[in-house]
Design an enzyme around this catalytic site. Sequence first.
Site, PDB file in Angstrom:
ATOM      1  CG  HIS A  82      14.049  11.016  18.675  1.00  0.00           C
ATOM      2  ND1 HIS A  82      13.948  11.971  17.678  1.00  0.00           N
ATOM      3  CD2 HIS A  82      13.030  11.284  19.519  1.00  0.00           C
ATOM      4  CE1 HIS A  82      12.911  12.758  17.915  1.00  0.00           C
ATOM      5  NE2 HIS A  82      12.333  12.367  19.036  1.00  0.00           N
ATOM      6  CG  ASP A  84      14.804  10.115  14.231  1.00  0.00           C
ATOM      7  OD1 ASP A  84      14.929  10.050  15.463  1.00  0.00           O
ATOM      8  OD2 ASP A  84      13.792   9.685  13.630  1.00  0.00           O
ATOM      9  CG  ASP A 115      10.138  15.871  18.753  1.00  0.00           C
ATOM     10  OD1 ASP A 115      10.731  15.040  19.477  1.00  0.00           O
ATOM     11  OD2 ASP A 115       9.203  15.560  18.002  1.00  0.00           O
ATOM     12  CD  GLU A 148      10.002   9.404  18.449  1.00  0.00           C
ATOM     13  OE1 GLU A 148       8.938   9.236  19.074  1.00  0.00           O
ATOM     14  OE2 GLU A 148      10.159  10.348  17.648  1.00  0.00           O
ATOM     15  CD  GLU A 149      10.061  12.751  15.175  1.00  0.00           C
ATOM     16  OE1 GLU A 149       8.916  12.335  14.920  1.00  0.00           O
ATOM     17  OE2 GLU A 149      10.296  13.615  16.046  1.00  0.00           O
ATOM     18  CD  GLU A 177      10.003  12.083  22.118  1.00  0.00           C
ATOM     19  OE1 GLU A 177       9.769  13.275  21.825  1.00  0.00           O
ATOM     20  OE2 GLU A 177      10.300  11.225  21.271  1.00  0.00           O
ATOM     21  CG  HIS A 366       6.862  17.361  14.477  1.00  0.00           C
ATOM     22  ND1 HIS A 366       6.224  16.187  14.147  1.00  0.00           N
ATOM     23  CD2 HIS A 366       7.907  16.990  15.256  1.00  0.00           C
ATOM     24  CE1 HIS A 366       6.836  15.159  14.701  1.00  0.00           C
ATOM     25  NE2 HIS A 366       7.872  15.634  15.393  1.00  0.00           N
TER      26      HIS A 366
END
Length: 393
Positions: A82, A84, A115, A148-149, A177, A366
């Site tokens: 992903h 995003d 990520d 995905e997030e 991931e 994150h």
Amino acid sequence: MTDAARPDLPRPNLPVDPVALTAGLIRCPSVTPVEGGALRLLEELLSGAGFDCTRVDRNGVPNLFARWGAKGAARSFGFNGHTDVVPVGDAAAWSRDPFGGEIVGAEIWGRGATDMKSGVAAFAAAACDFVRQTPPDGAVILTITGDEEGPGKDGTAALLDWMAREGEAMAVCLVGEPTCPEVLGDMMKIGRRGSMTAFFTVQGVQGHSAYPHRAKNPLHALVSLLGRLTAEPLDGGTEHFDASTLQVTTIDCGNPANNVIPAKAAATVNIRFNDAQSSASLTERLRAEAARVEAETGVTVEMRVEVSGESFLTPPGDFVRLVAAAVEAETGLAPVLSTSGGTSDARFVKDHCPVVEFGLVGKTMHQVDERVELAQIHALKAVYARILREYFA
């Protein structure tokens, strides 16, 4: 994406630099569900390497499907990831521009550096180089989502729905991931726990706390219910999974008065479960306990359940061994075969084909000042390239 943010695309027959590609992707402000130019950048890169690219957007969510090789090829290796990212939070707390993609010393900084824009860059670079240098007898497929997030309903799930309608298929898939706790190569995922959330609302009868016999206290009933749910372990774990867990995450009644028994109370529990359980069996268990509390206290208990995904396992076999061997050959570490952590889009892919996950060390994902070592990105590309060579050997 501005022209200044766009990295130079590689010239034919030259290797793709995964760090430069990571920088370009970070400079695309693709906070879920905004595309931010990230998929457009990848589509241009992949098209230039001979991939057939299709945007599979659904309900405003951006997704990209890319295939090199014949549709329906017997051997088809897939990558999933992903572009995003989660919001940056307080931008002033960052030491660097969160969408700058700056290289400082031996690290690249920015939201998505870990990520997982670096993971996408690594497998896109490996795939482009592989099909140019050693065109395989089969197909290489990339499925990349911008959701995905977020809720996940129109991301990888939409890509797989579209693939089923179009007759596209991956024989196996690797999700890029972050999987490594400490050092690149120390862990890969061969499954994931299931995740579900139960929302309880208990309706009682309001009253004065000095006259409890005239009321029905929903908090007492709720505490009793939560006590039942947490008193005993859900299970003792299985061969490849730790024990399932149930955590109380909220208890609310909105009562500002200390002498009033409230009429209503609510609580939320989150369950992460292994392959000894299912969302259906756990829901039945929760409803049974709620019914007992209703019968004992005279309150009404309503329950709503949301399931993020069921547990799954890709049993150790040829595909798992191939990936593990490639990781060890490139990093010198035999990866632990794990099912730990939260959910990922592998929970959707597992219904399509065997799936495993391997990616970077995820320590800063994150977080403010998210960043990753440049050497890890290059090493990850090398792992993915070896996996492709071995799969099509």
